[in-house]
Design an enzyme around this catalytic site. Sequence first.
Site, PDB file in Angstrom:
ATOM      1  N   HIS A   7      -9.573   2.853  -8.672  1.00  0.00           N
ATOM      2  CA  HIS A   7      -8.284   2.908  -7.812  1.00  0.00           C
ATOM      3  C   HIS A   7      -8.315   2.346  -6.380  1.00  0.00           C
ATOM      4  CE1 HIS A   7     -11.893   5.575  -6.133  1.00  0.00           C
ATOM      5  NE2 HIS A   7     -11.253   5.442  -4.942  1.00  0.00           N
ATOM      6  N   ARG A  11      -4.509   4.922   3.782  1.00  0.00           N
ATOM      7  CA  ARG A  11      -4.149   5.936   4.449  1.00  0.00           C
ATOM      8  C   ARG A  11      -2.835   6.400   4.934  1.00  0.00           C
ATOM      9  NH1 ARG A  11      -8.853   2.852   6.209  1.00  0.00           N
ATOM     10  NH2 ARG A  11     -10.847   4.127   5.634  1.00  0.00           N
ATOM     11  N   GLU A  57      -5.138   6.156  -4.541  1.00  0.00           N
ATOM     12  CA  GLU A  57      -5.790   7.373  -3.749  1.00  0.00           C
ATOM     13  C   GLU A  57      -5.108   7.442  -2.207  1.00  0.00           C
ATOM     14  OE1 GLU A  57     -10.047   8.522  -1.439  1.00  0.00           O
ATOM     15  OE2 GLU A  57      -9.804   6.887  -2.673  1.00  0.00           O
ATOM     16  N   ASN A  61      -6.040  11.892   7.251  1.00  0.00           N
ATOM     17  CA  ASN A  61      -7.049  12.586   8.096  1.00  0.00           C
ATOM     18  C   ASN A  61      -6.220  13.470   8.753  1.00  0.00           C
ATOM     19  OD1 ASN A  61      -9.366  11.077   7.943  1.00  0.00           O
ATOM     20  ND2 ASN A  61      -7.821   9.307   8.134  1.00  0.00           N
ATOM     21  N   HIS A  75      -0.489  -5.800  -0.913  1.00  0.00           N
ATOM     22  CA  HIS A  75       0.356  -4.866  -1.395  1.00  0.00           C
ATOM     23  C   HIS A  75      -0.505  -4.428  -2.676  1.00  0.00           C
ATOM     24  CE1 HIS A  75       1.593  -8.833  -3.363  1.00  0.00           C
ATOM     25  NE2 HIS A  75       1.488  -8.136  -4.544  1.00  0.00           N
ATOM     26  N   GLU A 120       5.050  -4.252  -4.391  1.00  0.00           N
ATOM     27  CA  GLU A 120       5.739  -5.119  -5.509  1.00  0.00           C
ATOM     28  C   GLU A 120       6.254  -4.668  -6.884  1.00  0.00           C
ATOM     29  OE1 GLU A 120       5.184  -9.773  -6.964  1.00  0.00           O
ATOM     30  OE2 GLU A 120       3.462  -8.569  -6.512  1.00  0.00           O
TER      31      GLU A 120
END
Length: 252
Positions: A7, A11, A57, A61, A75, A120
């Site tokens: 993965h 964030r 993923e 937070n 990217h 992209e």
Amino acid sequence: MNGIIDHVMMRVADLDETLDWYGEHLDYEEKGRWEADTFTNVYLGPEDGHDDGALLEITYNHDDRSYELGDAWGHIAVRVEDVYDAYEELMDAGVEDYRDPDSCGGRYAFVKDPDGHEIEIVQRDHGARWSIDHTMIRVEDADEALGFWTRKFEYEHTGRWESDSFANYFMKPEDAAEAAMAVELTYNYDGRSYELGDAWGHLAVRADDLHDGWETLMEREAEEYRDPESCDDRYAFTKDQDGHEIEVIERN
């Protein structure tokens, strides 16, 4: 070591907004979730993704912090059958126009997610629609970067493109499935340096056995950043020569 990318982590500032965006526009579904006291991880991918395909993923937070993109990460790229049709579909659905196919020579296009991560769109005749084709990172020394992925993870070239001002090198483990994600190393010839930022987190590489894989990396002189013991023997982290974090995670 298996070596396949499991993965790529990014964030986000608003979890619900991000999940809605990827679900609505890329038809991603939730593949897994981990709720902790201070953060939430959600794993996303297309419904019919390959077993060796990489997931996205999403890390949220709970303290409402904001993030800096930096420029050391470039990217993710997702696969479609036709770049023009896919871009028009996204525009019709209200995605912001960023770099259309005509501005990219008709070979690819770009959009951004709600947090500004660039995506992209590449035309491929393999892999599930919208599955991750590659993740691009920028490197300051092409020879060091190629050596890192070759020696540490036994990657090999699957493609390269050299222009007047930069070069792109695509790397995958030997014998990786066609649908597996590649790492795109972008090297600009002008000697520039890059800022990592914190909006992008890491790449995760699969190991058949976490401790054996970590021992192999240490034998190959990888940076000992966060060893398995410091991560409750669930995963570990090293870094490449430019500071991009690479998680080692056990997958069967």
